[in-house]
Design an enzyme around this catalytic site. Structure first.
Site, mmCIF file in Angstrom:
data_model
loop_
_atom_site.group_PDB
_atom_site.id
_atom_site.type_symbol
_atom_site.label_atom_id
_atom_site.label_comp_id
_atom_site.label_asym_id
_atom_site.label_seq_id
_atom_site.Cartn_x
_atom_site.Cartn_y
_atom_site.Cartn_z
ATOM 1 N N ASP A 151 0.859 -1.190 0.000
ATOM 2 C CA ASP A 151 0.000 0.000 0.000
ATOM 3 C C ASP A 151 0.899 1.244 0.000
ATOM 4 O O ASP A 151 2.113 1.149 0.191
ATOM 5 C CB ASP A 151 -0.872 -0.066 1.264
ATOM 6 C CG ASP A 151 -1.931 1.013 1.316
ATOM 7 O OD1 ASP A 151 -2.281 1.570 0.260
ATOM 8 O OD2 ASP A 151 -2.419 1.289 2.438
ATOM 9 N N GLU A 204 2.812 4.961 -4.003
ATOM 10 C CA GLU A 204 2.866 5.889 -5.157
ATOM 11 C C GLU A 204 4.216 6.579 -5.264
ATOM 12 O O GLU A 204 4.579 6.904 -6.397
ATOM 13 C CB GLU A 204 1.744 6.931 -5.012
ATOM 14 C CG GLU A 204 0.357 6.336 -5.093
ATOM 15 C CD GLU A 204 -0.028 5.488 -3.885
ATOM 16 O OE1 GLU A 204 0.486 5.771 -2.792
ATOM 17 O OE2 GLU A 204 -0.823 4.558 -4.053
ATOM 18 N N ASP A 230 -8.890 4.194 -2.211
ATOM 19 C CA ASP A 230 -9.845 4.689 -1.213
ATOM 20 C C ASP A 230 -11.113 5.269 -1.812
ATOM 21 O O ASP A 230 -11.306 6.492 -1.854
ATOM 22 C CB ASP A 230 -9.153 5.726 -0.316
ATOM 23 C CG ASP A 230 -7.973 5.126 0.428
ATOM 24 O OD1 ASP A 230 -7.884 3.883 0.490
ATOM 25 O OD2 ASP A 230 -7.142 5.896 0.934
HETATM 26 C C1 NOJ Z 1 -4.604 3.395 2.503
HETATM 27 C C2 NOJ Z 1 -5.230 2.249 1.794
HETATM 28 O O1 NOJ Z 1 -5.766 2.658 0.567
HETATM 29 C C3 NOJ Z 1 -6.270 1.609 2.687
HETATM 30 O O2 NOJ Z 1 -6.850 0.527 2.009
HETATM 31 C C4 NOJ Z 1 -5.632 1.194 3.999
HETATM 32 O O3 NOJ Z 1 -6.616 0.651 4.833
HETATM 33 C C5 NOJ Z 1 -4.976 2.368 4.660
HETATM 34 N N1 NOJ Z 1 -4.032 2.966 3.762
HETATM 35 C C6 NOJ Z 1 -4.275 1.998 5.967
HETATM 36 O O4 NOJ Z 1 -3.245 1.127 5.728
#
Ligand code: NOJ
Length: 767
Positions: free
Chosen positions: A364, A367, A440
């Site tokens: 995660d 980017e 998200d």
């Molecule tokens: C951002 C991610 O997109 C999300 O899915 C995750 O729960 C959070 N970071 C925390 O790690």
């Protein structure tokens, strides 16, 4: 002519130039990163630096952008260039923002926006009824894509000398502009969409074949707080009789966001948890591993990384430091092969304490996300391995982390097992390392709706293994939305429920009995469809056919299909129309193809209409329609997880076309190892129904995978006449009579208790 280059004279490139000596010396940097110089100096230095809010970007080589235009003659439908929360059909940008490819962490991203979000694939497809072409712009720096669709006067050659015809033809001009790098561009000639997929795969690779478990349902939340919580949720699935394969742990499972560690209080005995709770029930665990590393000399990964110089550098040569979940962090330089090699070794069981062979990975924030950084990412003037500025490789950062992670999982298994790695950031070729999700999103209807074109766009850009957070990550979904999202997700490639930490708990059984029952049915239907889905992934892996496809890909001549984005095909056999609005009682579905026959997948009835069909819907399910001429392999019953279903017999569901024939296939292997590749240990069964003979044969050399699994039932939709006898003739065995039932109203023939070996050749004669 289908394509011309530089017709609009937009080819340009700036030359790399180091800042003149005298000028560099004028740059006196202050501690806060800003500089102090006079107006005249600023004018002189303007080309070597750029201010962005409080950020200063020093360009080591001066401005270095490049650009080129492509005119696509006769085309007005263009697709691709993920990732944007936008329509499937790319829009004309003459009066709108241009499409931006710049990997960014955007929490609750805006819909119908051309801003860059988590990943980028600079591949554009153009389509007209008799031709598909592609342009692949291989550049990993920030890229803008301008699209202008217009009507152009064309002089067409004529049979009669001296007489030329003038015709108005559509034309789409596409101009690519990148901040740096070289012009390295590929034109894919098609002519069909499937040719484009193959040509693009020759350049970037095909979808990795996922382990079978990863096609099951995944349960995630930020966060499952401790081992007890994990146990409770896991048990919940059994209590409520809902299959699932994978439990996920988000960042809070670690010791202070130090990846590869465990919080001592909440996950004090991770091995026990994996063995006693998950392994025992043939389920898996996925844990999160972000690329930022907490600045903490006592944290081995940090101290080793620092000592070996494995972090991205800032422009002054120190380790780049930014803020992320753990606070001050440095970022591993995954563009360096040595760093990838070292990182891969961190997954060795003896190094990654508390990990077991059922633990897989989630990358995660890659980017990379840098809180308080310009646009929440890394400074473009940070420096990577080989002295590359970050601006050059920005869009590749996540790609390389996923590559190293997948390599680590493969290595820890002695190169025997297939990895599973989910990544948020990606680039062209990421399909080779695992799955991608759309980040998200929000628990709102509009995000459910936009997830379909977003996933279709990823799919035609090579990334078949994709999904969106089911339920919506941000906010609390209303029950109806929650149910509809499960129904959609169950028929998409990557299927994971996930929720932000500020949301109410939302395990699938928390929305009342009726909703639980509907969600259970959706998840179970997915599990029964897994043989079909897995076979589609095999095709994606070997022939680059996307698993989830826009309607136009299957029906390239049908103009009405070119803009369709509320329905899609799963393979060539199933048409799916998710419901993405509340309180819907009917949906309008385009049934494509003038010769096609379509069947209701659940009721088996033939849907006579061509064109637009209005179908009543209830909350119970979303429309799924089987195309005549196809045969789908299914499992006849569903277990706790994919591994419980290995020996469950198959049903083959054939839907006849206008010639009363059908064909399909089943790919089968051990579901987890590389034996299919090295030892050819797999089965690829081809099924055909033709002139009343249903036959099964192996389609790829000698079958080398052995299974006792049986085909128990064959259902034939569109069987016009009731047969008098059905005989099974098994290769090397005796003929035997087969019991059947016939439903004259719906023209459905069901052959039961067949007990035919799935790996053997056989024929059924229907008289
Ligand atoms: C951002 C991610 O997109 C999300 O899915 C995750 O729960 C959070 N970071 C925390 O790690």
């Amino acid at each position: 002519m289908v394509l011309s280059i530089n017709s609009n004279d937009l080819l340009y490139f700036e030359q790399l130039q180091p800042p003149p000596q005298t000028r560099t010396s004028m740059l006196q940097e202050k501690k806060d990163g800003s500089t102090n110089y006079s107006k005249k100096d600023q004018d002189d230095l303007g080309l070597w630096e750029e201010k962005f809010g409080n950020f200063l970007d020093i360009k080591a080589n001066g401005p270095s952008s490049i650009g080129l235009d492509f005119s696509l003659h006769g085309f007005q439908h263009v697709y691709g260039i993920p990732q944007h929360a936008e329509t499937l059909l790319l829009k004309n940008t003459s009066n709108e923002d241009v499409y931006r490819l710049y990997n960014l962490d955007v929490f609750g991203y805006r819909i119908h926006s051309k801003m860059g979000i988590y990943g980028s694939v600079p591949l554009l497809l153009a389509h007209k009824p008799d031709r598909t072409i592609g342009v692949f712009w291989l550049n990993s720096s920030e890229t803008l894509v301008e699209i202008t669709t217009k009507a152009a006067m064309k002089v067409l050659p004529s049979q009669i000398p001296d007489v030329s015809k003038q015709r108005v033809l559509p034309q789409t001009d596409v101009c690519w502009m990148s901040e740096s790098g070289i012009i390295d561009s590929f034109i894919l000639m098609g002519p069909s969409p499937f040719d484009i997929f193959k040509q693009y795969a020759q350049l970037t690779g095909t979808q990795a074949l996922p382990p079978l478990f990863s096609l099951g349902y995944h349960q995630c939340r930020w966060n499952y707080v401790d081992e007890k919580d994990v146990e409770g949720v896991d048990t919940g699935f059994d209590v409520f009789n809902i299959p699932y394969d994978v439990m996920w742990l988000d960042i809070e499972h670690t010791d202070g966001k130090r990846y590869f560690t465990w919080d001592k209080e909440t996950f004090g005995n991770p091995k026990r948890m994996q063995k006693k709770i998950l392994m025992k029930k043939k389920r898996k665990l996925v844990v999160i591993l972000d690329p930022h590393i907490k600045v903490d000399p006592l944290y081995t990964i940090y101290s080793q990384g620092k000592e070996r110089g494995y972090f991205v550098k800032d422009r002054k040569g120190g380790d780049f430091e930014g803020i992320c979940w753990p606070g001050s962090s440095s970022y591993l330089d995954f563009t360096n092969p040595k760093v990838r090699d070292w990182y891969a070794e961190l997954f060795a069981f003896k190094t990654y304490k508390g990990s077991t062979e059922i633990l897989f990975a989630w990358n995660d924030m890659n980017e990379p996300s840098v809180f308080r950084g310009a646009e929440l990412t890394m400074q473009k003037d940070a420096v990577h391995y080989g002295n590359w500025e970050h601006r050059e490789v920005h869009n590749l950062y996540g790609f390389y982390q996923q590559m190293a992670t997948a390599e680590g999982l493969i290595r820890r298994s002695g190169n025997l097992e297939r990895p599973f790695v989910l990544t948020r950031s990606f680039f062209a070729g990421s399909q080779r390392y695992g799955a991608v999700w759309t980040g998200d999103n929000k628990a709102e209807w509009s995000y459910l709706k936009i997830s379909i074109p977003m996933l279709l766009t990823l799919s035609i850009a090579g990334i078949s293994f994709c999904g969106a957070d089911v339920g919506g990550f941000v906010g609390d979904p209303e029950p109806e939305l929650f149910v509809r999202w499960y129904q959609a997700g169950a028929l998409q490639p990557f299927f994971r429920g996930h929720a932000n930490m500020h949301t109410k708990r939302r395990e699938p059984w928390l929305f009342g009995e009726k909703n639980t029952q509907i969600i259970r049915a959706a998840i179970k239907e997915r599990y029964s469809l897994l043989p079909y889905l897995y076979s589609l992934f095999y095709q994606a892996h070997t022939t680059a056919e996307p698993v989830m496809r826009p309607i136009w890909v299957e029906f390239p001549k049908q103009l009405e299909a070119f803009g369709i984005e509320d329905e899609y095909m799963l393979g060539k056999a199933l048409l799916v129309h998710p419901v993405t609005e509340p309180k819907v009682t009917t949906v309008s579905i385009l049934l494509p193809g003038s010769e096609e026959i379509w069947y209701d997948f659940r009721k088996f009835s033939c849907l006579k209409t061509q064109g637009i069909l209005k179908i009543p819907v209830t909350l119970d399910n979303i429309p799924v329609i089987q195309r005549g001429g196809t045969i789908i392999p299914l499992k006849t019953s569903v277990g706790k997880s994919t591994e419980w279903m290995v020996d469950v017999p198959y049903e083959l569901r054939a839907a006849l076309d206008s010639k009363e024939s059908a064909a399909g296939e089943l790919y089968l292997d051990d579901g987890h190892s590389f034996q299919y590749l090295h030892e050819k240990q797999f089965l690829l069964r081809k099924f055909t129904f033709y002139q009343n003979v249903f036959s099964s044969r192996h389609a790829d050399g000698d079958p080398r995978y052995h299974t006792k699994c049986k085909v128990e039932q064959i259902t034939i939709l569109g069987m016009k006449k009731q047969p008098s006898t059905v005989t099974a003739s098994i290769h090397g065995g005796k003929n035997k009579k087969v019991a059947f039932t016939y439903d004259a109203k719906n023209s459905v023939l069901i052959l039961q208790k067949l007990s035919l070996h799935v790996g053997k050749d056989w024929e059924l004669h229907i008289q």
